[in-house]
Design an enzyme around this catalytic site. Sequence first.
Site, PDB file in Angstrom:
ATOM      1  N   GLU A  97       0.802  -1.218   0.000  1.00  0.00           N
ATOM      2  CA  GLU A  97       0.000   0.000   0.000  1.00  0.00           C
ATOM      3  C   GLU A  97       0.837   1.270   0.000  1.00  0.00           C
ATOM      4  O   GLU A  97       1.827   1.382   0.729  1.00  0.00           O
ATOM      5  CB  GLU A  97      -0.930  -0.006   1.213  1.00  0.00           C
ATOM      6  CG  GLU A  97      -2.003   1.046   1.153  1.00  0.00           C
ATOM      7  CD  GLU A  97      -3.290   0.598   1.834  1.00  0.00           C
ATOM      8  OE1 GLU A  97      -4.169   1.449   2.039  1.00  0.00           O
ATOM      9  OE2 GLU A  97      -3.429  -0.602   2.138  1.00  0.00           O
ATOM     10  N   LYS A 133      -1.182  -0.857  -3.942  1.00  0.00           N
ATOM     11  CA  LYS A 133      -2.486  -0.719  -3.304  1.00  0.00           C
ATOM     12  C   LYS A 133      -2.757   0.755  -3.010  1.00  0.00           C
ATOM     13  O   LYS A 133      -1.942   1.438  -2.376  1.00  0.00           O
ATOM     14  CB  LYS A 133      -2.493  -1.534  -2.011  1.00  0.00           C
ATOM     15  CG  LYS A 133      -3.839  -1.967  -1.508  1.00  0.00           C
ATOM     16  CD  LYS A 133      -3.645  -2.962  -0.366  1.00  0.00           C
ATOM     17  CE  LYS A 133      -4.976  -3.396   0.229  1.00  0.00           C
ATOM     18  NZ  LYS A 133      -4.756  -4.266   1.400  1.00  0.00           N
ATOM     19  N   THR A 157      -8.247  -0.139  -3.028  1.00  0.00           N
ATOM     20  CA  THR A 157      -8.791  -0.586  -1.756  1.00  0.00           C
ATOM     21  C   THR A 157      -9.732   0.460  -1.160  1.00  0.00           C
ATOM     22  O   THR A 157      -9.969   1.502  -1.763  1.00  0.00           O
ATOM     23  CB  THR A 157      -7.642  -0.928  -0.791  1.00  0.00           C
ATOM     24  OG1 THR A 157      -8.162  -1.531   0.388  1.00  0.00           O
ATOM     25  CG2 THR A 157      -6.844   0.316  -0.426  1.00  0.00           C
ATOM     26  N   PHE A 179     -14.895  -3.827   0.257  1.00  0.00           N
ATOM     27  CA  PHE A 179     -14.926  -4.271   1.650  1.00  0.00           C
ATOM     28  C   PHE A 179     -16.305  -4.837   2.005  1.00  0.00           C
ATOM     29  O   PHE A 179     -17.324  -4.320   1.568  1.00  0.00           O
ATOM     30  CB  PHE A 179     -14.585  -3.114   2.577  1.00  0.00           C
ATOM     31  CG  PHE A 179     -13.094  -2.858   2.694  1.00  0.00           C
ATOM     32  CD1 PHE A 179     -12.228  -3.152   1.657  1.00  0.00           C
ATOM     33  CD2 PHE A 179     -12.569  -2.303   3.852  1.00  0.00           C
ATOM     34  CE1 PHE A 179     -10.868  -2.922   1.760  1.00  0.00           C
ATOM     35  CE2 PHE A 179     -11.211  -2.061   3.974  1.00  0.00           C
ATOM     36  CZ  PHE A 179     -10.358  -2.366   2.929  1.00  0.00           C
TER      37      PHE A 179
END
Length: 329
Positions: A97, A133, A157, A179
């Site tokens: 990330e 990410k 994400t 998510f």
Amino acid sequence: MTLSALDQLKNLTTVVADSSDLEAIRQFRPLDATTNPSLITAAAAQPENKALIEAAFEQARAENYENGELIERAIDILTVKFGVEILKLIEGRVSTEVDASLSYDTAATVAKAKELLHLYQSYGIAKERVLIKIASTWEGIQAARLLEIEGIHCNLTLLFGLHQAQACADAKVTLISPFVGRILDWYKKAENVSSYPIDKDPGVQSVKQIYNYYKQQGIHTQVMGASFRSIDQVLGLAGCDLLTIAPALLEQLEQDQREVTAALSVTAAQQASVIERPVQDEQSFKAEVEHDLMAAQLLQSGIDGFIKAREQLHALLRQSFGLDEEIKA
């Protein structure tokens, strides 16, 4: 011999470990693995990873970084070093990330992504084994668009709805991570309920809608369900392109003996009611996010949480190496 739920799931979906715990990855041997600042911070606190921390710090110091910049560089190096160690244990890709504080800065996100990839390449890792990410803000998605043009693959994400998924598809990103658990948590609190049946679980239904939209439109971006609260949620999305699962839930799936069948499939998606979406631009994207209270709150709180985790890692490294506690990045 009866296959475990985990083994059956692996026949339907690419299983990804949502962890920086090297022992857990060694145990479950997923194809891919994902990390985030919270997971890196937790892993860095484990005594068995002290050597990785020391090596990252020494490399940053050898590159003549000082004070707060020294710690920031050490964090980037440590993050990549964890990725390199993970890649020794898996056959596929690792997601790493970008600093979440850059989530609303397209140029800075692109620059940081290239820095991380350069570090991977300096350790002999091909770019095809790395997913960068990035948070699914408009600016983050546009950074991913630019990176994908250069052949740098991205995982978007903190994604909480179809509006974000559509923008990611338009940007031709490699993979998205919608998510599940955080959506469920939000609706449980908002609607003051203790639980939902899986066929009405708002997190599961959100990912299913995104999956169906992608398959109906022939979109090549992969869908990887993330942020699970239970194995029922995981199995409620069996058949999804990928699912990234924490070690505790992988353990439960390994012990579970229920029959697992596909809850999602390309055929079923194409037979479902067609999902229509208008053409999207920055203004319409931001308006949709703003008017979706759940998505707006969870996107920002997710970014804030990852920033806080990085700050905690910053403090941990300062303490580990006896640096002045007043040093700020």
